[in-house]
Enzyme design. Structure first.
Site: not given
Length: 400
Positions: A183, A267, A316-317, A320, A372, A375, A394, A400
């Protein structure tokens, strides 16, 4: 395309080569069916390069949480929260009939807008601004004049040279227990609010289109992306948004832990900003931080007029946060494709996570078991297709 050499200014920018099409709806509702504004499934027929295609669309029913909210602020600083009815929304995913490899991510709110893959090529479609007309422009992404040819990167710099996958992707057994549910809250800062001229409907459409796009990519990671809330800093920023992506990320994480997390169940939170981060960076996130109050966050620059490119930076972020690192040259998501976790964003349309991303995401979840995302939340519709997800680092003008 029939209009070669013609040029038109569309939402994605200046397009040099496009085709005018008139999509025809070919869906027949079953007898006695209640007419929704936006049906659960629709089909449209139109021509691409003179050949008829049928676009099959199914509503992305898991897009919003049951208690989805929208937040903005009054001039005197009061927080205003609304709970709009989003069950009958207009965001779809789908495919082209008789093309096994095709995919589509489309908003049908005002005409058809989005992208689809046909015979390995990515096309964009959007309504043309002609009054009383069903005309749409269809064009290849490669025919959009690029605003800025400079490489854009993710700011995450961790490497994983020592990382040796224990299993190949083909050896990982997938079962329903692997399905996870994230979420997410999207926060639009004041610079982005101003960039879109304070038009909250336009901002909402821009954000929803992005989430609809990334939810398709995350299906392959067996992660559902569900929007819990959209918060717009309509009057002023609630943190100090700086050109340093690192400082902004830190401030945003601290704000989430002390404020946002106490009023909205979610989350993960991502900040969208029109601030131009230093250097080539267009995004940044903490790595392997899902569910952490301060670190389950990322910051993303609204760096392109092409919605898909900003969406992929967002994907993408988030990946990570899910423990996924930048791809090395040995990683693959299909012949000739650039993958979502490439450290550098180029002008290609990207859609898929690599085999490396899949393995890293699964191993992070199995080892860390971030609570988290285990559920299954209540949604506007309990029927949902599995969506996969990776964590993102990032995002930056360059990763990078």
């Amino acid at each position: 395309f029939p209009y070669q050499g013609s040029s038109i200014i569309l939402e994605s920018g200046n397009v040099n080569d496009y085709e005018v099409v008139y999509p025809r709806k070919v869906t027949a509702l079953p007898k006695g069916a209640v007419q929704q504004k936006y049906e659960d499934a629709m089909q449209y027929e139109f021509k691409v390069n003179g050949e008829p295609v049928v676009l099959h669309l199914e509503k992305n029913k898991g897009l919003f949480s049951k208690d989805y909210s929208e937040i903005h602020y009054s001039p005197d600083g009061r927080r205003i929260t609304t709970h709009p009815l989003v069950e009958d929304h207009c965001y779809y995913r789908g495919h082209i009939r008789n093309d096994a490899d095709s995919t589509a991510s489309i908003s049908a709110c005002n005409g058809l807008k989005g992208h689809f893959k046909l015979r390995g090529e990515t096309y964009l479609i959007e309504p043309m601004k002609i009054s009383n007309s069903e005309a749409h422009a269809v064009y290849k992404y490669e025919n959009v004049e690029k605003e800025d040819e400079a490489h854009k990167m993710c700011g995450v710099t961790q490497n994983w040279e020592s990382y040796e996958p224990i299993k190949k992707a083909s050896q990982l057994i997938v079962s329903t227990e692997f399905q996870k549910y994230m979420e997410i809250v999207i926060v639009v800062d004041h610079s982005m609010y101003t960039k879109h001229k304070g038009d909250s409907d336009k901002i909402k459409a821009w954000v929803y289109e992005m989430i609809n796009t990334i939810s398709e990519s995350y299906r392959y990671l067996y992660i559902d992306i569900i929007v819990s809330a959209l918060e717009m800093w309509s009057e002023k920023d609630l943190i100090n948004v700086e050109t340093s992506a690192e400082n902004t990320l830190k401030s945003f994480g601290e704000w989430r832990a002390k404020d946002l997390i106490h009023r909205i169940s979610h989350d993960n939170a991502q900040l969208l900003t029109a601030t131009d981060f230093d250097g080539p960076t267009i995004g940044l996130a903490y790595v392997a931080s899902m569910c952490d109050p301060k670190r389950s966050v990322g910051v993303v620059q609204d760096h392109s007029s092409v919605n898909h490119l900003v969406a992929i930076t967002l994907a993408h972020e988030i990946a990570h946060n899910l423990g996924v690192h930048h791809d090395k040259s040995s990683c693959s998501c299909g012949s000739g494709y650039t993958c979502i976790m490439s450290p550098v964003i180029n002008s290609e349309v990207i859609k898929y996570f690599s085999d490396c991303s899949y393995i890293q995401c699964r191993e992070y979840i199995s080892k860390e078991n971030p609570p988290c995302i285990l559920n299954k939340p209540l949604r506007t519709d309990t029927v949902s297709t599995p969506v996969s997800g990776n964590e993102l680092l990032e995002a930056g003008k360059d990763y990078d």
